[in-house]
Design an enzyme around this catalytic site. Sequence first.
Site, PDB file in Angstrom:
ATOM      1  N   ARG A  82       0.828  -1.207   0.000  1.00  0.00           N
ATOM      2  CA  ARG A  82       0.000   0.000   0.000  1.00  0.00           C
ATOM      3  C   ARG A  82       0.863   1.258   0.000  1.00  0.00           C
ATOM      4  O   ARG A  82       0.546   2.242  -0.663  1.00  0.00           O
ATOM      5  CB  ARG A  82      -0.949  -0.010   1.206  1.00  0.00           C
ATOM      6  CG  ARG A  82      -1.997   1.098   1.121  1.00  0.00           C
ATOM      7  CD  ARG A  82      -3.072   0.934   2.158  1.00  0.00           C
ATOM      8  NE  ARG A  82      -2.529   1.052   3.500  1.00  0.00           N
ATOM      9  CZ  ARG A  82      -3.200   0.737   4.608  1.00  0.00           C
ATOM     10  NH1 ARG A  82      -4.435   0.268   4.534  1.00  0.00           N
ATOM     11  NH2 ARG A  82      -2.643   0.870   5.793  1.00  0.00           N
ATOM     12  N   LYS A 185      -2.805   6.894   1.612  1.00  0.00           N
ATOM     13  CA  LYS A 185      -2.627   7.194   3.039  1.00  0.00           C
ATOM     14  C   LYS A 185      -1.673   8.375   3.181  1.00  0.00           C
ATOM     15  O   LYS A 185      -0.496   8.212   3.474  1.00  0.00           O
ATOM     16  CB  LYS A 185      -2.105   5.959   3.771  1.00  0.00           C
ATOM     17  CG  LYS A 185      -2.562   5.896   5.213  1.00  0.00           C
ATOM     18  CD  LYS A 185      -2.285   4.544   5.837  1.00  0.00           C
ATOM     19  CE  LYS A 185      -2.592   4.554   7.321  1.00  0.00           C
ATOM     20  NZ  LYS A 185      -4.021   4.543   7.638  1.00  0.00           N
ATOM     21  N   GLU A 221     -16.364   6.399   4.676  1.00  0.00           N
ATOM     22  CA  GLU A 221     -15.732   5.775   5.833  1.00  0.00           C
ATOM     23  C   GLU A 221     -15.704   6.761   6.973  1.00  0.00           C
ATOM     24  O   GLU A 221     -16.164   7.892   6.846  1.00  0.00           O
ATOM     25  CB  GLU A 221     -14.320   5.272   5.493  1.00  0.00           C
ATOM     26  CG  GLU A 221     -13.344   6.369   5.119  1.00  0.00           C
ATOM     27  CD  GLU A 221     -11.925   5.860   4.904  1.00  0.00           C
ATOM     28  OE1 GLU A 221     -11.499   4.939   5.608  1.00  0.00           O
ATOM     29  OE2 GLU A 221     -11.246   6.402   4.018  1.00  0.00           O
TER      30      GLU A 221
HETATM   31  C1  LIG Z   1      -5.118   3.755   7.762  1.00  0.00           C
HETATM   32  C2  LIG Z   1      -6.526   4.082   7.474  1.00  0.00           C
HETATM   33  C3  LIG Z   1      -7.558   3.133   7.599  1.00  0.00           C
HETATM   34  C4  LIG Z   1      -7.331   1.749   8.145  1.00  0.00           C
HETATM   35  O1  LIG Z   1      -6.504   0.941   7.375  1.00  0.00           O
HETATM   36  P1  LIG Z   1      -5.821  -0.343   8.008  1.00  0.00           P
HETATM   37  O2  LIG Z   1      -4.976  -0.873   6.914  1.00  0.00           O
HETATM   38  O3  LIG Z   1      -6.881  -1.271   8.405  1.00  0.00           O
HETATM   39  O4  LIG Z   1      -5.030   0.142   9.177  1.00  0.00           O
HETATM   40  C5  LIG Z   1      -8.839   3.502   7.231  1.00  0.00           C
HETATM   41  N1  LIG Z   1      -9.115   4.745   6.791  1.00  0.00           N
HETATM   42  C6  LIG Z   1      -8.154   5.677   6.687  1.00  0.00           C
HETATM   43  C7  LIG Z   1      -8.521   7.016   6.190  1.00  0.00           C
HETATM   44  C8  LIG Z   1      -6.838   5.381   7.015  1.00  0.00           C
HETATM   45  O5  LIG Z   1      -5.894   6.332   6.905  1.00  0.00           O
END
Ligand SMILES: *Cc1c(COP(=O)(O)O)cnc(C)c1O
Length: 342
Positions: A82, A185, A221
Amino acid sequence: MERADLDFAHLPFAYRKTDANIRYWFRDGAWTEGELTSDETITLHMASTCLHYGQEIFEGLKVFERPDGRIQTFRLDENAKRLQRSARKLLMEPVPEDLFREAVHRVVRANRRFVPPYGSGASLYVRPLLLGASAEVGVKPSQEYLFLVFVTPVGPYYKAGFEPVRLIVEEEIDRAAPGGVGDVKCGGNYAAGLRATMGAKDKGYSEVLYLDAREKRYIDESGSSNFYAIRDNTYITPSSPSILPSITNMSVRQLARDMGLAVEQRPVSVDELGTFEEAGCLGTAAVITPVESITYRGTEYVYGKRGEAGPVTTELYKRLTAIQWGEAEDPYGWTEIIPEEG
Ligand SMILES: *Cc1c(COP(=O)(O)O)cnc(C)c1O
């Protein structure tokens, strides 16, 4: 090994100084060897692209001490991939997966005494970040990058731990747009959502639930975690171009299938809020956090009994954490032991 003098069973989700972090620089087309340091500060050129043009991405993963005392990572390969996808989207230099793994192993070994003991409920949070570090004043990608990994021992993300939280649907502020970088991210997405998150906290909620920016109709989300709901033996989670593909969600979808649930990944309309039996948030930090209620346009939709996680959520949580803690078999090879010597 002498353990750090900490109350591991009552750790907050917060930064704490540890013994070392590790840094690699990408310069002249190659990555450096990687250097462990106790320095908590970094020296950057004031014209670095990360400071001006947002070339800043990060990851978050956890390592766990198993009942046998060995330490394991959870889906490290997915975090490495990722970070590479995020890098490509922001025209940054992707970190090779092997280098990512080496960095995590080295920094965790250097901080062995900070890994919370098995049974404490705490874990070691690993935070890799990648920064554009060369000086550019025109808008263009950096030539140099800093890849840094630090760790910090953490307890639950939400104060209450595995206790239900209340969310409020955010209609004014968008975290990300369909053609934007919601699936990356990057720090910028968090900056965009800070006002929303803080506004929700001021009103007594734990977090916001974002809707899609185009129609304000589909659930995206939560601020820092993915969303799911349970209805009629089905695990329902939004698909959207503007949400971050959570590795926790990916794992829990598999566990839901293993439990015999149907799994739907599709646009989820706010009109469905009143039909869910259970709901939850998913993320490395949040793990699985049950959602007690969601407030939308003045109506609070409550899921199950207030203050109690529903049966499906509880079972998913047990299955996920049993694998993470090394208590249950790991049929999918999600965990990797960190070798004691590199
Ligand atoms: C990091 C993150 C998540 C969760 O991702 P994981 O891989 O499960 O830790 C969900 N939403 C956002 C906006 C994030 O930055």
